[in-house]
Design a protein around this motif. Structure first.
Motif, PDB file in Angstrom:
ATOM      1  N   ALA A  18      -0.894  15.430  22.441  1.00 13.42           N
ATOM      2  CA  ALA A  18      -0.105  14.289  21.820  1.00 13.42           C
ATOM      3  C   ALA A  18       1.054  13.582  22.967  1.00 13.42           C
ATOM      4  CB  ALA A  18       0.744  15.145  20.760  1.00 13.42           C
ATOM      5  N   PHE A  21      -1.212  11.689  25.073  1.00 13.17           N
ATOM      6  CA  PHE A  21      -1.778  10.451  24.524  1.00 13.17           C
ATOM      7  C   PHE A  21      -0.741   9.344  24.518  1.00 13.17           C
ATOM      8  CE2 PHE A  21      -2.868   7.599  21.244  1.00 13.17           C
ATOM      9  CZ  PHE A  21      -4.128   7.822  21.075  1.00 13.17           C
ATOM     10  N   ILE A  22       0.744   9.680  24.472  1.00 10.56           N
ATOM     11  CA  ILE A  22       1.760   8.825  24.415  1.00 10.56           C
ATOM     12  C   ILE A  22       2.187   8.244  25.973  1.00 10.56           C
ATOM     13  CG2 ILE A  22       4.257   8.201  23.866  1.00 10.56           C
ATOM     14  CD1 ILE A  22       3.559  10.178  21.599  1.00 10.56           C
ATOM     15  N   ILE A  23       1.976   9.176  26.638  1.00  8.69           N
ATOM     16  CA  ILE A  23       2.573   8.820  28.072  1.00  8.69           C
ATOM     17  C   ILE A  23       1.465   8.166  28.839  1.00  8.69           C
ATOM     18  CG2 ILE A  23       3.290   9.850  30.278  1.00  8.69           C
ATOM     19  CD1 ILE A  23       4.477  12.245  28.570  1.00  8.69           C
ATOM     20  N   LYS A  25      -1.654   6.003  30.603  1.00 10.86           N
ATOM     21  CA  LYS A  25      -1.922   4.523  30.505  1.00 10.86           C
ATOM     22  C   LYS A  25      -3.383   4.212  30.520  1.00 10.86           C
ATOM     23  CE  LYS A  25       2.335   2.295  31.632  1.00 10.86           C
ATOM     24  NZ  LYS A  25       3.279   1.585  32.634  1.00 10.86           N
ATOM     25  N   VAL A  91      -4.268   0.902  28.755  1.00 11.77           N
ATOM     26  CA  VAL A  91      -4.284   0.524  27.248  1.00 11.77           C
ATOM     27  C   VAL A  91      -3.025  -0.345  27.019  1.00 11.77           C
ATOM     28  CG1 VAL A  91      -5.232   2.794  26.189  1.00 11.77           C
ATOM     29  CG2 VAL A  91      -2.955   2.787  26.885  1.00 11.77           C
ATOM     30  N   ASP A  92      -2.107  -0.457  28.006  1.00 10.80           N
ATOM     31  CA  ASP A  92      -1.085  -1.615  27.833  1.00 10.80           C
ATOM     32  C   ASP A  92      -1.502  -3.218  27.682  1.00 10.80           C
ATOM     33  OD1 ASP A  92       0.473   0.524  27.205  1.00 10.80           O
ATOM     34  OD2 ASP A  92       1.771   0.289  28.833  1.00 10.80           O
ATOM     35  N   ALA A  94      -4.304  -4.079  26.670  1.00 10.65           N
ATOM     36  CA  ALA A  94      -5.146  -4.449  25.455  1.00 10.65           C
ATOM     37  C   ALA A  94      -3.964  -4.504  24.233  1.00 10.65           C
ATOM     38  CB  ALA A  94      -6.303  -3.394  25.179  1.00 10.65           C
ATOM     39  N   ASP A  95      -3.232  -5.443  24.229  1.00 10.67           N
ATOM     40  CA  ASP A  95      -2.083  -5.573  23.249  1.00 10.67           C
ATOM     41  C   ASP A  95      -2.288  -6.821  22.408  1.00 10.67           C
ATOM     42  OD1 ASP A  95      -1.192  -7.252  25.126  1.00 10.67           O
ATOM     43  OD2 ASP A  95       0.867  -6.637  25.074  1.00 10.67           O
ATOM     44  N   MET A  97      -3.766  -7.365  19.333  1.00 11.25           N
ATOM     45  CA  MET A  97      -3.831  -7.292  17.748  1.00 11.25           C
ATOM     46  C   MET A  97      -2.396  -6.843  17.623  1.00 11.25           C
ATOM     47  SD  MET A  97      -6.867  -7.029  16.756  1.00 11.25           S
ATOM     48  CE  MET A  97      -7.307  -5.455  15.860  1.00 11.25           C
ATOM     49  N   LYS A  98      -1.675  -7.904  17.438  1.00 21.20           N
ATOM     50  CA  LYS A  98      -0.226  -7.702  16.983  1.00 21.20           C
ATOM     51  C   LYS A  98       0.039  -9.083  15.920  1.00 21.20           C
ATOM     52  CE  LYS A  98       1.841  -9.508  21.164  1.00 21.20           C
ATOM     53  NZ  LYS A  98       2.328  -9.242  22.173  1.00 21.20           N
ATOM     54  N   TRP A  99       1.228  -8.856  15.473  1.00 26.30           N
ATOM     55  CA  TRP A  99       1.605 -10.081  14.442  1.00 26.30           C
ATOM     56  C   TRP A  99       1.279 -11.153  14.808  1.00 26.30           C
ATOM     57  CZ3 TRP A  99       5.407  -8.287  17.856  1.00 26.30           C
ATOM     58  CH2 TRP A  99       6.136  -9.277  18.789  1.00 26.30           C
TER      59      TRP A  99
ATOM     60  N   GLY B 619       1.291  -4.037  19.032  1.00 27.52           N
ATOM     61  CA  GLY B 619       0.007  -4.137  19.680  1.00 27.52           C
ATOM     62  C   GLY B 619      -0.228  -3.063  20.693  1.00 27.52           C
ATOM     63  N   ARG B 622       0.070   2.904  22.511  1.00 30.18           N
ATOM     64  CA  ARG B 622       1.033   4.146  22.738  1.00 30.18           C
ATOM     65  C   ARG B 622       2.178   4.206  21.769  1.00 30.18           C
ATOM     66  NH1 ARG B 622       2.423   4.997  28.167  1.00 30.18           N
ATOM     67  NH2 ARG B 622       3.085   3.092  28.278  1.00 30.18           N
TER      68      ARG B 622
END
Lengths: 99, 646
Positions: A18, A21-23, A25, A91-92, A94-95, A97-99, B619, B622
């Motif tokens: 976990a 996963f969070i840390i 990139k 991953v940062d 690919a952002d 998909m947000k509001w 988005g 993480r």
């Protein structure tokens, strides 16, 4: 070695997954962490199955493995597409998909 | 044949469905065949049912066919049931017979109109609704027919929908009828509340039953309330004060529609309903006297308005209102069979008058103003003679149909102790004769008051139009003989209707001598002749005289030609306040501020809260994973702390 030892190991593995996963990139690393979490859960399933003398936990492990395999196939495909389109593995990036 | 009773309304419905759905693609003859064929089949079936009914003993002439349970909810049960008894048999014969004749007439009259199929689809739908209304075995099914005829009336008044006045007239008819319908349906609610049933027979049996739960009411009781509410519905449908205003405007529709719906059948639905509910009305003297008073006032008022109208169809429209008033007078004095008798003869001669007027309008190329007609006798002889017969019949000249029925009503009013009603009716009879012959003289006598090119166009109508005129002319002559008054033999028509009215309470009235009845009949004829003679003096002998009189009695003439300012009064008292109330209170305040404000406010509130929360949805996978992780941990802690057993 009792049930508790297995569960502690499972917990440690899960926390490592976990946290990773969070840390992390890199998409590949994130994937590895994901697999780590799944297998941590598998470990506790098997431990419980042995402890309670029941077979259901082991059957569930098979299910988790099948799902994990499918998920790996889809996930790696997405990774390749991501790299082709964005020329990155972070991953940062690919952002969208947000509001 | 009574096994096929259900087919009588359903065949016209099938005709309406075929023409309405596919008529656009049919050639005209096919449309005609479907429409007139279904009307003819309904008429033949109605005849068959009538003869079957005649075969039964008079006491057993009551055929109730229950087809299926239509609505069943707890105590409330409404079945699809049709009732054939003498009263409904008379009505279906009138509706299908006159309806068929008018369908045939329409072939000629409507041949050049756009939407030929649409017209016939509506006409067949009307037949279906009207037959449902008169055949219904309970109040709710009757209400279905009641609303159906209202709908068809609206559709057909607005048939020329590209003309604004026609659309407005249709809406007016629909809305005014709705006001009456509210009364009708409240009456139905009250009936169900009181008797726990809506079936005619069941309700009437409880009223007339041995337990004497419902004696004649001295003051105002439940039966009076029911009667008055039902009568509100009747005033709407049958154009009585105060809801008669829609009928004159309804003349915007094609003339066959005016003949079928707004003269012969639909507008008599109120009379039929009152007669059908005679067991209720005859035990509620107050409601009955309201019916009588409204009827006689309407008869007199409409007749006076009819004196000065210039539009040929409006004269006939006010005449219809006036004659409907007569029918309610008959019902109001308790002579229910006389009301139905007049309903029948009126259907013949008033349909004939309207069809004749249609033939005149057809000949004149669309002209409806009486002051621009004249001398049509030579150009349209068949129309002239049949119109003359109808005018004589409605004026009450012996021995045409109108004489017997109108005389019966006036005599009933007198012999049952209502001398003032008789007097008003007597005056109305004179006025009727006057305005009818004013119409006939203005249209057919003298010299033509139209330009030369119209004169060349003048022609007698085709056979499909004159044929129905002749048939109705014959019926207007002989129609009265089935109801000969007592001094000429026995009244077979009243005898035939008796089983339907057996549950009504007949008021005691002294048996008057035949000599007196004969004297009153002579008086009626005298006043009719006086009216005709006056019209002759004013419009043939000395044509300028009418104009001089109009100038001398200027004020009176203006009040009459403006129809007592009733439309203006309604406009000021009801329409304007309603309109400004809807605009300022309902629209600009309640709708714009209240409802729109609430909806927009909800949207703005959501937007505000979302602007706070949407920061989470950034988005970043993480960050999502962290939220999921935190959420799961929070849930686990919650379960550990607060769920019992962990």
């Amino acid at each position: 070695m009792g049930l508790l030892h297995y569960l502690i190991l499972s917990l440690l593995l899960f926390i490592v997954g976990a946290a990773g996963f969070i840390i992390k990139k890199n998409v590949i690393s994130v994937f590895l962490c994901l697999e780590l979490m799944l297998n941590a859960v598998n470990l506790s399933f098997v431990a419980f199955a042995r402890h309670l003398n029941q077979v259901e936990g082991q059957i569930f492990v098979f299910f988790v493995m099948v799902v994990a395999a499918a998920e790996a196939a889809v996930g790696l495909a997405i990774t390749i597409v991501l790299f082709r389109n964005r020329n990155t593995l972070s991953v940062d990036d690919a952002d969208t998909m947000k509001w | 044949m009574t096994d096929f009773l259900w087919l009588i309304p359903l065949i016209p419905l099938a005709g309406a469905a075929v023409n309405g759905l596919a008529g656009r693609r049919f050639p005209k003859p096919a449309v005609t065949l479907v429409a007139c064929g279904s009307a003819a089949m309904a008429f033949l079936l109605a005849l068959g049912c009538f003869f079957d009914l005649m075969k039964l003993e008079p006491g057993a002439r009551h055929v109730l066919k229950v087809y299926f349970s239509w609505i069943a909810s707890g105590d409330f049960v409404a079945k699809a049931e049709l009732l054939l008894d003498p009263l409904s048999a008379v009505m279906i014969l009138i509706v299908t017979g006159v309806g068929f004749i008018i369908h045939v007439y329409s072939i000629g009259y409507m041949h050049a109109e756009d939407g030929y199929y649409r017209f016939f689809a509506y006409m067949n739908l009307f037949l279906f609704s009207m037959l449902t209304l008169v055949l219904a075995g309970n109040f709710l099914l009757m209400f279905v027919g009641w609303e159906g005829v209202g709908l068809c009336s609206y559709l057909l008044i607005g048939y020329y929908f590209d003309r604004r006045s026609a659309g407005d007239a249709g809406k007016k008819a629909f809305i005014v009828n709705r006001i009456g319908d509210v009364g009708f349906i409240l009456g139905i609610f009250l009936i169900f509340l009181t008797f726990n049933s809506l079936n005619f027979q069941e309700v009437f049996r409880q009223i007339a039953g041995g337990a004497q739960r419902f004696p004649v009411e001295a003051g105002i009781g439940i039966l009076t309330a029911i009667g008055l509410l039902l009568f509100v519905g009747a005033t709407g449908k049958s154009a009585q004060i105060p809801l008669y205003v829609w009928l004159p405007d309804a003349m915007e529709g094609p003339t066959p529609v005016s003949a079928l719906i707004h003269a012969a059948t639909m507008v008599t639905a109120g009379v039929y309903m009152v007669v059908r509910c005679s067991p209720i009305f005859s035990r509620a003297p107050f409601a009955l006297s309201v019916v009588m008073t409204i009827g006689i006032l309407t008869a007199l008022m409409a007749a006076t308005i009819g004196l000065v109208q210039k539009d040929i169809k409006r004269v006939l429209a006010y005449s219809t209102v006036s004659q409907l008033g007569y029918m309610f007078v008959a019902a109001g004095v308790g002579a229910f069979s006389a009301a139905i008798f007049h309903l029948m003869t009126h259907a013949f001669f008033k349909a004939l008058l309207f069809l004749g007027a249609g033939s005149v309008i057809h000949a004149m190329g669309g002209e409806q103003d009486l002051t621009r007609m004249g001398g049509l006798r030579r150009h349209a002889p068949i129309t002239f003679w049949t119109m003359l017969i109808a005018a004589l019949a409605i004026s009450g000249i012996f021995p045409l149909a109108g004489f017997f029925s109108k005389d019966e009503i006036l005599w009933s009013a007198w012999s049952r102790g209502h001398p003032f009603v008789w007097l008003f009716g007597f005056i109305t009879a004179g006025l009727t004769a006057f305005y009818m012959f004013r119409l006939v003289f203005l249209a057919f006598a003298g010299e033509g008051r139209y330009p030369e090119e119209v004169r060349h166009h003048l022609h007698e109508s085709p056979a499909s139009m004159t044929g129905p005129l002749v048939v109705l002319g014959v019926l207007s002559i002989i129609g009265g003989f089935i109801g000969l008054p007592a001094w000429l033999g026995s009244n077979r028509f009243f005898h035939f209707l008796e089983p339907s009215l057996s549950m009504a309470l007949q008021p005691e009235h002294p048996e008057a001598s035949h000599a007196a009845e004969l004297a009153f009949a002579a008086l009626s004829i005298a006043v009719a002749l006086a009216g005709i003679y006056t019209a002759y003096r004013l419009y043939i002998k000395n044509p300028k005289r009418a104009g001089e009189l109009a100038v001398r009695w200027k004020e009176l003439y203006r009040v009459l030609s403006r129809k007592y300012y009733v439309d203006e009064l309604y406009d000021a008292a009801i329409i304007k306040p309603a309109l400004s109330g809807s605009t300022h209170v309902l629209w600009k305040w309640a709708d714009s501020k209240g409802i729109d404000g609430a909806v927009n406010g909800a949207g703005q509130a959501v937007q505000y809260f979302a602007s706070v929360l949407k920061g989470i949805q950034n988005g970043m996978i993480r960050s999502y994973a962290a939220w999921i992780f935190l959420g799961t941990v929070a849930m686990l802690i919650y379960i550990y702390l607060f769920w019992p057993g962990y």
